[in-house]
Design a protein around this motif. Structure first.
Motif, PDB file in Angstrom:
ATOM      1  N   PHE A   9       0.830  -1.209   0.000  1.00 35.34           N
ATOM      2  CA  PHE A   9       0.000   0.000   0.000  1.00 35.34           C
ATOM      3  C   PHE A   9       0.862   1.256   0.000  1.00 35.34           C
ATOM      4  N   ALA A  10       1.901   1.297   0.834  1.00 33.12           N
ATOM      5  CA  ALA A  10       2.783   2.469   0.907  1.00 33.12           C
ATOM      6  C   ALA A  10       3.487   2.694  -0.434  1.00 33.12           C
ATOM      7  N   ASN A  11       3.941   1.623  -1.071  1.00 28.04           N
ATOM      8  CA  ASN A  11       4.601   1.754  -2.366  1.00 28.04           C
ATOM      9  C   ASN A  11       3.640   2.188  -3.455  1.00 28.04           C
ATOM     10  N   ARG A  12       2.400   1.763  -3.376  1.00 22.24           N
ATOM     11  CA  ARG A  12       1.400   2.238  -4.350  1.00 22.24           C
ATOM     12  C   ARG A  12       1.173   3.735  -4.211  1.00 22.24           C
ATOM     13  N   LEU A  13       1.057   4.217  -2.991  1.00 24.47           N
ATOM     14  CA  LEU A  13       0.876   5.654  -2.777  1.00 24.47           C
ATOM     15  C   LEU A  13       2.091   6.438  -3.257  1.00 24.47           C
ATOM     16  N   SER A  14       3.278   5.932  -2.987  1.00 28.54           N
ATOM     17  CA  SER A  14       4.496   6.583  -3.486  1.00 28.54           C
ATOM     18  C   SER A  14       4.510   6.605  -5.004  1.00 28.54           C
ATOM     19  N   GLY A  15       4.055   5.522  -5.605  1.00 32.80           N
ATOM     20  CA  GLY A  15       3.975   5.450  -7.063  1.00 32.80           C
ATOM     21  C   GLY A  15       3.028   6.487  -7.636  1.00 32.80           C
ATOM     22  N   VAL A  16       1.924   6.743  -6.939  1.00 33.15           N
ATOM     23  CA  VAL A  16       0.986   7.778  -7.373  1.00 33.15           C
ATOM     24  C   VAL A  16       1.685   9.136  -7.376  1.00 33.15           C
ATOM     25  N   CYS A  17       2.472   9.412  -6.336  1.00 31.96           N
ATOM     26  CA  CYS A  17       3.216  10.686  -6.276  1.00 31.96           C
ATOM     27  C   CYS A  17       4.229  10.782  -7.409  1.00 31.96           C
ATOM     28  N   ASP A  18       4.897   9.675  -7.717  1.00 29.24           N
ATOM     29  CA  ASP A  18       5.828   9.671  -8.855  1.00 29.24           C
ATOM     30  C   ASP A  18       5.093   9.972 -10.158  1.00 29.24           C
ATOM     31  N   GLU A  19       3.921   9.389 -10.336  1.00 27.89           N
ATOM     32  CA  GLU A  19       3.118   9.633 -11.544  1.00 27.89           C
ATOM     33  C   GLU A  19       2.629  11.075 -11.608  1.00 27.89           C
ATOM     34  N   MET A  20       2.255  11.632 -10.452  1.00 27.37           N
ATOM     35  CA  MET A  20       1.866  13.046 -10.419  1.00 27.37           C
ATOM     36  C   MET A  20       3.005  13.907 -10.951  1.00 27.37           C
ATOM     37  N   GLY A  21       4.229  13.616 -10.514  1.00 27.43           N
ATOM     38  CA  GLY A  21       5.389  14.358 -10.972  1.00 27.43           C
ATOM     39  C   GLY A  21       5.639  14.194 -12.463  1.00 27.43           C
ATOM     40  N   ALA A  22       5.455  12.978 -12.970  1.00 27.75           N
ATOM     41  CA  ALA A  22       5.659  12.737 -14.400  1.00 27.75           C
ATOM     42  C   ALA A  22       4.648  13.518 -15.238  1.00 27.75           C
ATOM     43  N   VAL A  23       3.404  13.544 -14.806  1.00 30.20           N
ATOM     44  CA  VAL A  23       2.371  14.289 -15.536  1.00 30.20           C
ATOM     45  C   VAL A  23       2.638  15.791 -15.461  1.00 30.20           C
ATOM     46  N   LEU A  24       3.025  16.268 -14.289  1.00 32.26           N
ATOM     47  CA  LEU A  24       3.340  17.695 -14.140  1.00 32.26           C
ATOM     48  C   LEU A  24       4.484  18.087 -15.072  1.00 32.26           C
ATOM     49  N   ARG A  25       5.513  17.285 -15.107  1.00 31.30           N
ATOM     50  CA  ARG A  25       6.664  17.588 -15.977  1.00 31.30           C
ATOM     51  C   ARG A  25       6.268  17.573 -17.452  1.00 31.30           C
ATOM     52  N   LEU A  26       5.521  16.574 -17.865  1.00 29.18           N
ATOM     53  CA  LEU A  26       5.134  16.457 -19.275  1.00 29.18           C
ATOM     54  C   LEU A  26       4.178  17.560 -19.720  1.00 29.18           C
ATOM     55  N   SER A  27       3.391  18.080 -18.808  1.00 24.41           N
ATOM     56  CA  SER A  27       2.410  19.109 -19.175  1.00 24.41           C
ATOM     57  C   SER A  27       2.941  20.529 -18.989  1.00 24.41           C
ATOM     58  N   ALA A  28       4.112  20.674 -18.371  1.00 28.13           N
ATOM     59  CA  ALA A  28       4.658  21.993 -18.058  1.00 28.13           C
ATOM     60  C   ALA A  28       5.223  22.691 -19.288  1.00 28.13           C
ATOM     61  N   LEU A  29       5.118  24.006 -19.279  1.00 23.73           N
ATOM     62  CA  LEU A  29       5.770  24.842 -20.282  1.00 23.73           C
ATOM     63  C   LEU A  29       7.028  25.487 -19.725  1.00 23.73           C
ATOM     64  N   SER A  30       7.116  25.596 -18.421  1.00 20.91           N
ATOM     65  CA  SER A  30       8.229  26.265 -17.760  1.00 20.91           C
ATOM     66  C   SER A  30       9.483  25.378 -17.742  1.00 20.91           C
ATOM     67  N   PRO A  31      10.635  25.937 -18.122  1.00 21.19           N
ATOM     68  CA  PRO A  31      11.893  25.183 -18.013  1.00 21.19           C
ATOM     69  C   PRO A  31      12.234  24.828 -16.563  1.00 21.19           C
ATOM     70  N   ASN A  32      11.760  25.630 -15.610  1.00 26.28           N
ATOM     71  CA  ASN A  32      12.003  25.303 -14.203  1.00 26.28           C
ATOM     72  C   ASN A  32      11.372  23.973 -13.824  1.00 26.28           C
TER      73      ASN A  32
END
Length: 143
Positions: A9-32
C-alpha cells in the motif's frame, strides 16, 4: 493489515506521487519544471497529514508536511476546489514556489489531498526572476 500489505500500500501511494510528478513535468511549459525538475508532489489525508511523497525537492516536501494541516482545516471542501498558495507565512518556502492543493473525494466524502509545489520563474518582483534583494515580502512579487 499485515506488514506485506502495508508495504504494498505504501509503495502504491508513493507510485501515485511519482506519476503526479511525471504528468506535471510532461504538461509543463516552464523550463524550471520541465528541465530543472524544480517541483514536488505528495498525498495527504483528509486532516492534512502526509501519507506519501515522491523523491523530489526536500525543502518543498519538508515545509509542505508542516503547513498542510493549517491550510486544509476549517474549509468546506467541494469537488473541483483548488487552493493555490505561495505565502511563506502559510508554510511556503518563497514566493516563486507555488503550491496547489486539490481535494480528493471518494463516495462523496473527502478522503485526502493531492498536492504539488513548483518553482515559477517570475512571480512579479521588481527585478526579473523573482529573486530581488528586498526588505519586505511584497517587494518579492505577488503573494
Amino acid at each position: 493489515m499485515n506488514p506485506v500489505q502495508l508495504s504494498i500500500f505504501a509503495n502504491r501511494l508513493s507510485g501515485v506521487c511519482d506519476e503526479m510528478g511525471a504528468v506535471l513535468r510532461l504538461s509543463a511549459l516552464s523550463p524550471n519544471i520541465k528541465d530543472r525538475l524544480d517541483f514536488s508532489c505528495a498525498i495527504f489525508d483528509a486532516q492534512g497529514r502526509l501519507c506519501a511523497q515522491a523523491a523530489h525537492i526536500p525543502v518543498h516536501l519538508g515545509s509542505m508536511a508542516y503547513a498542510m494541516a493549517d491550510l486544509v482545516s476549517d474549509r468546506d471542501w467541494q469537488p473541483g476546489d483548488l487552493l493555490v498558495v505561495n505565502d511563506p507565512y502559510m508554510g511556503g518556502t518563497h514566493l516563486p514556489d507555488v503550491t496547489v492543493v486539490a481535494p480528493v473525494f471518494g463516495a462523496a466524502s473527502l478522503i485526502g489531498f493531492a498536492v504539488t509545489r513548483a518553482h515559477h520563474a517570475n512571480i512579479g518582483a521588481h527585478s526579473p526572476g523573482s529573486m530581488p534583494v528586498s526588505t519586505r515580502l511584497d517587494q518579492e512579487g505577488i503573494v
